[in-house]
Design an enzyme around this catalytic site. Structure first.
Site: not given
Lengths: 442, 442
Positions: B201, B232, B337, B339, B366
């Protein structure tokens, strides 16, 4: 008190039975030639260790049987829920151009594994549904409709029904080789089944006669009955544009022009020609686009505005649902293709259509061309009422086999000389000894 | 003797319970800002009349709860197999531009109904699986893999773990705001979980420091560990091209450049710039492309070569499978993806990945950022071994709720002040009172 299972409960496959059958088929005409007296189909039974039988129907003749036999051993002992994942390479493998301009669906060697996968997938779903008490449509995402609309599917044809010798069938539709007689055929079909749409198989007579046939149908049934016309690639780009222009009103409002000419380039040229004339009649295809690999080029060139799915050769029900999502994403309509079939296939088509939100046209079906005497479904023909097949409140596909009928149709397959579909040979035999499929013909 | 059912056996829904929870989350950084001390999640229980409980985990806070409450009454009494068809308008409705450049996933109002559908779909599948004794992956087409690979997901972060006050958690990763400390973080993650890929990230430090971080990781882990970088949308087109050029070797061989800049136009410009330099590092996205409606334009402009799916906001597991087919058709890679999430979501991700043939990258997760103290899954954390989650030989998702833990996390939600994710507010609170998300920042 929870009744949750903590252990797995597989549905183990004990056997796969493969039945080649021959079904009387009238002398229907298309750009491929003339239908043989028998349409060949394969019925399969997938039997679990608990004795539940999942059934399905797919293409017939020797090749499909061989392909199914080749996977048979890999299925035995396997959980029906895992078969499709296990066999996924049959639809997931690298795929190139699968153009089937010169093949009837079911005879394209490039989608043989996809057809095999589809045949097994639906049998698994029927087996699962009959084991756990759920209709197939609710196993694959859940129904969005309970009734699935089908279209009248008129063909130019010679007099008489299907079959040979003792198996010859009566035919209530008679010869239809003129605009008037074809329109009478449609009127009878609508009377019998209540269809609200017409899918017209063209590419047989001179284009002007086929134009006149469409106009005759429009006069007979009015503007509320959408008309689709499918000459199976018989025309040049110019002829396609001319027909599209002449029939702009008749094909508007739910109609389409299906595979007027061969190939994605040809279709794209027809599209450009029509748009230039201000005509946005959608072009549909199950010939220029027959598999996922065909789609990017078709999209790039705006060659096709409607794709005809068919779970039998697109790789089964979930692949059709995936196709539908792709079509919706790219603003492409979805219709459904048909080959000659009996009630098991009809129910398969109805279940996948019931669980496919983006289905934008009534489905094709050859069902009216088969007779009650040749149905393998227990209790006889599946009802089509008001043009629709209703999803029954029964597990699986909602139909069972009539084993006496199955035995009869198997015996007939053994006796008849046909081992693959060959409309050209039949044309040479009955109509013109020198007949060849020529594309474009007009 | 056949054990085939002749009647339907519905799984009738008796209740839907919705639990808002708060999970300690370390101060991770991204271009959105800084993670709050708690990540908000929603756990749902879908209970059948037979007392079987299907569970699922989705986005948290007030909005998702309200949306689920709004459909609750329509579920009661309905057959779990038919819920997804019944609710299909939630994913099938007209959809326009859903760009979420300025939203974190889960906070985009334009995919609210899609998220609601997904939450219910997976709970139905778990309920079905636990009722009939089948893993979820085998209900949706059948597994193509038993083990699903995930990536290490390093973040720049401040010192300390998640939570506040008595809930404050230890953090074994420490501060990571330099190339060296971030690389140590990855080393620890690999040690703990055996990851074989790195998803990094970025978009937090100056691009040159992030370039140096990637190079440091490459030195530490060698060329066999693919590195993906995701700023991002923090960069200009020029910066994106410069980073892509500088890291051409480091991002080759299974890496990608994810959402370097905002919007499909921006992504397309980066792609053109890189191709011009002879660099074909794929561009990935879960920001420029977040729904099916975004895809045609992305394809037209070759803006995205990899799409990151996420069943939580793409509309559930079957939608992800449909996305995968679409991606395969257009030669687009598929990644996944993540979260912040607990073990229920992890299992959902694993099941859909297990039943999705065209998954071309290890999935994001995560999961390492949450702790055993905050797991709601009975028996504790789901094991990640050799970087993989194994599909357990258990029905449904293969996990159950720990109700004591659930009660604790619910109580914490009630007490904590957070009701929606707001990384910008957290940034202003701790780092810079004037902080705003600026795109592009560099």
């Amino acid at each position: 008190m929870s009744a949750a299972l903590t252990d797995l409960r597989p549905i183990r496959i004990a056997d796969l039975r493969i039945h080649s059958i021959a079904v009387a088929d009238p002398p229907l005409r298309s750009s491929y030639g003339r239908h043989q007296p028998y349409a060949l189909r394969t019925i399969i039974e997938l039997i679990s260790e608990d004795g539940v039988i999942g059934i399905n129907e797919t293409y017939g003749g020797e090749e499909p049987k061989k392909a199914l036999l080749a996977v048979r051993d890999q299925l035995i002992g396997r959980d029906a829920f895992r078969v499709t994942g296990f066999l996924s390479s049959l639809v997931e493998g690298p795929s190139g151009d699968r153009s089937q301009t010169m093949h009837v669906p079911g005879e394209n060697p490039l989608d043989a594994t996809t057809r095999t996968f589809a045949a097994i997938e639906v049998a698994c779903l029927d087996l699962i549904g009959k084991t756990i008490g759920q209709p197939v449509c609710d196993l694959i995402g859940g129904r969005v409709r309970d009734e699935v609309p089908f279209s009248a599917y008129p063909f130019y044809k010679h007099a008489g029904g299907g079959g040979e010798g003792d198996d010859a069938r009566e035919d209530e539709f008679g010869e239809a080789l003129t605009p008037e007689s074809l329109t009478r055929q449609v009127a009878r079909m609508i009377e019998l089944y209540g269809f609200k749409d017409i899918k017209f198989k063209a590419g047989v007579l001179e284009p002007d006669l086929e134009i006149e046939t469409v106009k005759e149908m429009r006069r007979a049934f009015g503007p509320d009955v959408p008309i689709r016309i499918d000459p199976n690639s018989a025309w040049t780009v110019e002829t396609s544009i001319r027909v599209g222009e002449t029939l702009r009103d008749e094909l508007a409002g739910g109609g389409y022009l299906e595979d007027p000419t061969a190939g994605i380039d040809g279709m794209a040229a027809v599209r450009r020609g029509l748009i230039k004339l201000g005509i946005d009649t959608p072009l549909a295809s199950n010939v220029a686009v027959t598999c996922f690999a065909d789609i990017p080029e078709a999209v790039r060139h705006d060659a096709v505005q409607v794709i005809l799915c068919d779970h039998h050769y697109w790789g089964g029900m979930r692949q059709v649902q995936q196709l539908a999502r792709l079509c919706k994403t790219f603003g492409i309509g979805l219709s459904m293709h048909s080959n000659n079939h009996l009630g098991v296939s009809l129910m398969g088509m109805a279940h996948v259509a019931a669980a496919t939100p983006h289905l934008t046209y009534a489905c094709d079906t050859h069902y009216p061309w088969q007779t009650a005497q040749d149905e393998v479904v227990l209790g006889g023909r599946v009802p089509i009422v008001n043009g629709c097949v209703k999803i029954p409140d029964k597990p699986g596909l909602g139909v069972e086999l009539d084993h006496d009928q199955l035995a009869r149709l198997k015996e007939r397959y053994e006796k008849c000389p046909y081992r693959k579909r060959d409309d050209e040979a039949e044309m040479r035999k009955h109509v013109d000894p020198g007949w060849k499929r020529i594309l474009p013909r007009w």
